[in-house]
Design a protein around this motif. Structure first.
Motif, mmCIF file in Angstrom:
data_model
loop_
_atom_site.group_PDB
_atom_site.id
_atom_site.type_symbol
_atom_site.label_atom_id
_atom_site.label_comp_id
_atom_site.label_asym_id
_atom_site.label_seq_id
_atom_site.Cartn_x
_atom_site.Cartn_y
_atom_site.Cartn_z
ATOM 1 N N ALA A 20 0.850 -1.187 0.000
ATOM 2 C CA ALA A 20 0.000 0.000 0.000
ATOM 3 C C ALA A 20 0.890 1.243 0.000
ATOM 4 N N TYR A 21 0.301 2.346 -0.363
ATOM 5 C CA TYR A 21 1.027 3.617 -0.417
ATOM 6 C C TYR A 21 1.694 3.929 0.927
ATOM 7 N N ARG A 65 -5.683 -0.515 -8.518
ATOM 8 C CA ARG A 65 -6.943 -1.145 -8.124
ATOM 9 C C ARG A 65 -7.553 -1.776 -9.363
ATOM 10 N N LEU A 97 -14.428 5.021 -6.021
ATOM 11 C CA LEU A 97 -13.097 4.791 -6.580
ATOM 12 C C LEU A 97 -13.217 4.696 -8.088
ATOM 13 N N ILE A 114 -8.708 -3.958 -3.967
ATOM 14 C CA ILE A 114 -8.234 -2.631 -3.560
ATOM 15 C C ILE A 114 -7.222 -2.853 -2.447
ATOM 16 N N ASP A 115 -6.400 -1.844 -2.158
ATOM 17 C CA ASP A 115 -5.399 -2.051 -1.114
ATOM 18 C C ASP A 115 -5.942 -1.640 0.258
ATOM 19 N N ASP A 117 -5.080 0.724 2.280
ATOM 20 C CA ASP A 117 -5.321 2.165 2.445
ATOM 21 C C ASP A 117 -6.714 2.530 1.947
ATOM 22 N N GLU A 118 -7.089 2.018 0.787
ATOM 23 C CA GLU A 118 -8.399 2.322 0.205
ATOM 24 C C GLU A 118 -9.517 1.716 1.056
ATOM 25 N N ALA A 121 -9.836 3.714 4.326
ATOM 26 C CA ALA A 121 -10.360 5.067 4.132
ATOM 27 C C ALA A 121 -11.887 5.099 4.207
ATOM 28 N N CYS A 122 -12.540 3.999 3.844
ATOM 29 C CA CYS A 122 -14.006 3.977 3.858
ATOM 30 C C CYS A 122 -14.546 3.007 4.902
#
Length: 134
Positions: A20-21, A65, A97, A114-115, A117-118, A121-122
């Protein structure tokens, strides 16, 4: 160093590590955003496990993604391999996204990747409503 990584299959002819970022930030890596399998010219790493060490000369990426789907799923959504799709994630921290890469293969079942982080985030949970669109 990152502990407790998951190893996923199926086995391929190449090895890659998808981070992930924020993993890249923590490690001091400038991770290239790539489609899975596109590892040429990327950073390498060393993995350590119960059987010892494994050195990879390249293969560390931040994965785009994407959504895996069968040809029947692709026909249903009206997409072809390489098209971009959108994922609308509901719930109190919902978000949308864009640029979900469509990957089509007869062996694939419909599944969005998705990673962390994504997902974080939600506040993505197993019962979070999601809608995939073209």
């Amino acid at each position: 160093m990152i502990s407790n990584l998951r190893i996923l299959g199926p086995c391929r002819s190449l090895n890659q590590v998808e981070l992930a970022y924020t993993d890249g930030i923590a490690l001091g890596f400038d991770l290239p955003l790539r489609s899975s399998g596109n590892i040429k010219g990327t950073l390498g790493c060393m993995l350590m496990g119960p059987a010892g060490f494994f050195e990879m000369p390249e293969g560390v990426i931040r994965a785009l993604r994407h959504v895996h789907m069968s040809p029947a799923d692709a026909a249903y959504y009206g997409v072809k391999p390489g098209d971009d799709m959108k994922l609308k994630i509901g719930g109190p921290c919902g978000l949308s996204l864009d640029k979900m890469l469509a990957r089509v293969d007869p062996s694939f079942k419909l599944e969005v990747h998705i990673d962390t982080d994504e997902g974080n985030a939600c506040n993505l949970q197993p019962d979070t409503p999601c809608e995939l669109t073209k």
